[in-house]
Motif scaffolding. Sequence first.
Motif, PDB file in Angstrom:
ATOM      1  N   ILE A 157       0.702  -1.176  -0.192  1.00  0.00           N
ATOM      2  CA  ILE A 157       0.031  -0.096  -0.025  1.00  0.00           C
ATOM      3  C   ILE A 157       0.942   1.321   0.004  1.00  0.00           C
ATOM      4  CG2 ILE A 157      -1.633   1.342   1.319  1.00  0.00           C
ATOM      5  CD1 ILE A 157      -3.013  -1.189   2.193  1.00  0.00           C
ATOM      6  N   ALA A 158       2.001   1.158   0.908  1.00  0.00           N
ATOM      7  CA  ALA A 158       2.711   2.463   1.026  1.00  0.00           C
ATOM      8  C   ALA A 158       3.519   2.674  -0.411  1.00  0.00           C
ATOM      9  CB  ALA A 158       3.741   2.255   1.947  1.00  0.00           C
ATOM     10  N   LEU A 159       4.056   1.888  -1.083  1.00  0.00           N
ATOM     11  CA  LEU A 159       4.856   1.853  -2.381  1.00  0.00           C
ATOM     12  C   LEU A 159       3.848   1.994  -3.310  1.00  0.00           C
ATOM     13  CD1 LEU A 159       7.175  -1.246  -2.116  1.00  0.00           C
ATOM     14  CD2 LEU A 159       7.831   1.255  -1.673  1.00  0.00           C
ATOM     15  N   ALA A 160       2.694   1.653  -3.301  1.00  0.00           N
ATOM     16  CA  ALA A 160       1.649   1.897  -4.648  1.00  0.00           C
ATOM     17  C   ALA A 160       0.812   3.320  -4.383  1.00  0.00           C
ATOM     18  CB  ALA A 160       0.646   0.885  -4.550  1.00  0.00           C
ATOM     19  N   THR A 161       1.013   3.723  -3.333  1.00  0.00           N
ATOM     20  CA  THR A 161       0.294   5.122  -3.080  1.00  0.00           C
ATOM     21  C   THR A 161       1.116   6.406  -2.821  1.00  0.00           C
ATOM     22  OG1 THR A 161       0.028   4.783  -0.795  1.00  0.00           O
ATOM     23  CG2 THR A 161      -1.789   4.027  -1.999  1.00  0.00           C
ATOM     24  N   GLU A 162       2.553   6.082  -2.839  1.00  0.00           N
ATOM     25  CA  GLU A 162       3.457   7.078  -2.367  1.00  0.00           C
ATOM     26  C   GLU A 162       3.338   8.490  -3.413  1.00  0.00           C
ATOM     27  OE1 GLU A 162       7.226   5.746  -1.804  1.00  0.00           O
ATOM     28  OE2 GLU A 162       7.640   5.199  -3.626  1.00  0.00           O
ATOM     29  N   ASN A 163       3.250   8.099  -4.454  1.00  0.00           N
ATOM     30  CA  ASN A 163       3.243   9.180  -5.688  1.00  0.00           C
ATOM     31  C   ASN A 163       1.977   9.686  -5.911  1.00  0.00           C
ATOM     32  OD1 ASN A 163       5.994   9.211  -6.031  1.00  0.00           O
ATOM     33  ND2 ASN A 163       5.715   7.159  -7.190  1.00  0.00           N
ATOM     34  N   TYR A 164       0.867   9.405  -5.376  1.00  0.00           N
ATOM     35  CA  TYR A 164      -0.205  10.045  -5.400  1.00  0.00           C
ATOM     36  C   TYR A 164      -0.242  11.507  -5.013  1.00  0.00           C
ATOM     37  CZ  TYR A 164      -3.332   6.052  -6.728  1.00  0.00           C
ATOM     38  OH  TYR A 164      -3.718   4.836  -7.379  1.00  0.00           O
ATOM     39  N   ALA A 165      -1.155  12.311  -5.433  1.00  0.00           N
ATOM     40  CA  ALA A 165      -1.332  13.818  -4.986  1.00  0.00           C
ATOM     41  C   ALA A 165      -1.565  13.951  -3.420  1.00  0.00           C
ATOM     42  CB  ALA A 165      -2.407  14.562  -5.561  1.00  0.00           C
ATOM     43  N   ASP A 166      -2.334  12.822  -2.964  1.00  0.00           N
ATOM     44  CA  ASP A 166      -2.815  12.811  -1.555  1.00  0.00           C
ATOM     45  C   ASP A 166      -2.699  11.455  -1.331  1.00  0.00           C
ATOM     46  OD1 ASP A 166      -3.608  12.713   0.833  1.00  0.00           O
ATOM     47  OD2 ASP A 166      -5.615  13.748   0.561  1.00  0.00           O
ATOM     48  N   PRO A 167      -1.272  11.005  -1.093  1.00  0.00           N
ATOM     49  CA  PRO A 167      -0.979   9.509  -0.671  1.00  0.00           C
ATOM     50  C   PRO A 167      -1.789   8.968   0.582  1.00  0.00           C
ATOM     51  CG  PRO A 167       0.854  10.966  -0.519  1.00  0.00           C
ATOM     52  CD  PRO A 167      -0.194  11.934  -0.760  1.00  0.00           C
ATOM     53  N   ALA A 168      -1.981   9.796   1.421  1.00  0.00           N
ATOM     54  CA  ALA A 168      -2.385   9.467   2.777  1.00  0.00           C
ATOM     55  C   ALA A 168      -3.931   9.030   2.563  1.00  0.00           C
ATOM     56  CB  ALA A 168      -2.350  10.490   3.903  1.00  0.00           C
ATOM     57  N   MET A 169      -4.714   9.788   1.793  1.00  0.00           N
ATOM     58  CA  MET A 169      -5.959   9.410   1.839  1.00  0.00           C
ATOM     59  C   MET A 169      -6.265   8.005   0.645  1.00  0.00           C
ATOM     60  SD  MET A 169      -8.942  11.533  -0.678  1.00  0.00           S
ATOM     61  CE  MET A 169      -8.198  11.072  -2.163  1.00  0.00           C
ATOM     62  N   GLN A 170      -5.361   7.964  -0.401  1.00  0.00           N
ATOM     63  CA  GLN A 170      -5.413   6.918  -1.059  1.00  0.00           C
ATOM     64  C   GLN A 170      -4.873   5.601  -0.467  1.00  0.00           C
ATOM     65  OE1 GLN A 170      -6.819   7.418  -4.078  1.00  0.00           O
ATOM     66  NE2 GLN A 170      -6.889   5.277  -4.285  1.00  0.00           N
ATOM     67  N   ALA A 171      -4.103   5.864   0.594  1.00  0.00           N
ATOM     68  CA  ALA A 171      -3.363   4.583   1.510  1.00  0.00           C
ATOM     69  C   ALA A 171      -4.605   4.128   2.174  1.00  0.00           C
ATOM     70  CB  ALA A 171      -2.313   4.967   2.035  1.00  0.00           C
ATOM     71  N   ASP A 172      -5.039   5.202   2.949  1.00  0.00           N
ATOM     72  CA  ASP A 172      -6.348   4.715   3.887  1.00  0.00           C
ATOM     73  C   ASP A 172      -7.493   3.992   3.067  1.00  0.00           C
ATOM     74  OD1 ASP A 172      -7.407   5.226   6.610  1.00  0.00           O
ATOM     75  OD2 ASP A 172      -9.014   6.097   5.428  1.00  0.00           O
ATOM     76  N   ARG A 173      -7.735   4.558   2.010  1.00  0.00           N
ATOM     77  CA  ARG A 173      -8.845   3.854   1.323  1.00  0.00           C
ATOM     78  C   ARG A 173      -8.300   2.256   1.131  1.00  0.00           C
ATOM     79  NH1 ARG A 173     -13.216   3.229  -1.891  1.00  0.00           N
ATOM     80  NH2 ARG A 173     -13.084   2.745  -3.746  1.00  0.00           N
ATOM     81  N   ALA A 174      -7.356   2.057   0.582  1.00  0.00           N
ATOM     82  CA  ALA A 174      -6.617   0.737   0.331  1.00  0.00           C
ATOM     83  C   ALA A 174      -6.574   0.042   1.658  1.00  0.00           C
ATOM     84  CB  ALA A 174      -5.482   0.692  -0.565  1.00  0.00           C
ATOM     85  N   PHE A 175      -6.111   0.534   2.665  1.00  0.00           N
ATOM     86  CA  PHE A 175      -6.017  -0.093   3.835  1.00  0.00           C
ATOM     87  C   PHE A 175      -7.515  -0.521   4.353  1.00  0.00           C
ATOM     88  CE2 PHE A 175      -5.909   0.188   8.508  1.00  0.00           C
ATOM     89  CZ  PHE A 175      -4.786  -0.908   8.715  1.00  0.00           C
ATOM     90  N   ARG A 176      -8.263   0.358   4.215  1.00  0.00           N
ATOM     91  CA  ARG A 176      -9.920   0.025   4.822  1.00  0.00           C
ATOM     92  C   ARG A 176     -10.390  -1.175   4.077  1.00  0.00           C
ATOM     93  NH1 ARG A 176     -12.994   3.810   3.547  1.00  0.00           N
ATOM     94  NH2 ARG A 176     -11.623   5.545   2.924  1.00  0.00           N
ATOM     95  N   LEU A 177     -10.218  -1.186   2.792  1.00  0.00           N
ATOM     96  CA  LEU A 177     -10.676  -2.266   1.824  1.00  0.00           C
ATOM     97  C   LEU A 177      -9.866  -3.645   2.230  1.00  0.00           C
ATOM     98  CD1 LEU A 177     -10.554  -0.469  -1.679  1.00  0.00           C
ATOM     99  CD2 LEU A 177     -12.572  -1.247  -0.177  1.00  0.00           C
ATOM    100  N   ALA A 178      -8.589  -3.648   2.428  1.00  0.00           N
ATOM    101  CA  ALA A 178      -7.790  -4.535   2.827  1.00  0.00           C
ATOM    102  C   ALA A 178      -8.338  -5.376   4.395  1.00  0.00           C
ATOM    103  CB  ALA A 178      -6.130  -4.484   2.865  1.00  0.00           C
ATOM    104  N   VAL A 179      -8.782  -4.266   5.228  1.00  0.00           N
ATOM    105  CA  VAL A 179      -8.738  -4.760   6.837  1.00  0.00           C
ATOM    106  C   VAL A 179     -10.195  -5.315   6.688  1.00  0.00           C
ATOM    107  CG1 VAL A 179      -9.482  -3.791   8.844  1.00  0.00           C
ATOM    108  CG2 VAL A 179      -7.314  -3.093   7.737  1.00  0.00           C
ATOM    109  N   ALA A 180     -11.044  -4.906   5.777  1.00  0.00           N
ATOM    110  CA  ALA A 180     -12.309  -5.686   5.562  1.00  0.00           C
ATOM    111  C   ALA A 180     -12.365  -7.372   5.467  1.00  0.00           C
ATOM    112  CB  ALA A 180     -13.138  -5.186   4.505  1.00  0.00           C
ATOM    113  N   GLY A 181     -11.093  -7.712   4.958  1.00  0.00           N
ATOM    114  CA  GLY A 181     -10.893  -9.153   4.705  1.00  0.00           C
ATOM    115  C   GLY A 181     -10.037  -9.586   5.708  1.00  0.00           C
ATOM    116  N   PHE A 182      -9.863  -9.023   6.909  1.00  0.00           N
ATOM    117  CA  PHE A 182      -9.008  -9.772   7.952  1.00  0.00           C
ATOM    118  C   PHE A 182      -9.999 -10.794   8.888  1.00  0.00           C
ATOM    119  CE2 PHE A 182      -5.572  -6.507   9.328  1.00  0.00           C
ATOM    120  CZ  PHE A 182      -5.129  -6.519   7.781  1.00  0.00           C
TER     121      PHE A 182
END
Length: 187
Positions: A157-182
Amino acid sequence: MTGQRSDARRNYTHILAVAEAEVATRGAQASLEQIARTAGVGSATVRRHFPTRKALLEAVFKQRIHGLCDRARTLCGDHDSRSALVEWLRELLAYSLAARGLADALSYQPLQDEATEDSCAAVIGAAGAMLLRKAIDDQAVRADITIDDLLTLIVGIALATENYADPAMQADRAFRLAVAGFGHNGT
């Protein structure tokens, strides 16, 4: 560093401070030669203290990594072990985004292979495994999840989102999607 001359200790401290700033700006690809120039020392001096880029990155991230490990120990006492694990992973992700290069440092090696006992990957892995084990024991997360799975997820997630204009927002979205599968049955 014990037993080093005082000028060698000063050089180490100064090089490390310069390296922290350079890594914050340029990430894991920070130039060792640029670090040497900025620190006012020769590249051989930098390489004497940090023989590899990985060794330099490990030193740059060590203090914060130990803070994350302390946080894991604190969270391990929480009654909601799933929330504690998710909170710690979220903090690790936030630091991975803020400290450009940490995700690269963690992805340099498979997390259990070749990791020395005090490497970033090994220390983080041990801290996260403690939280994960408690969550699995509490049946709060699926038993087939490993700490390597979770750290690979955070690094990805960190590597995939680090170059976004708002990496924290994009990373949080990906993180929430992944956590749903825990959880059990994907919940």
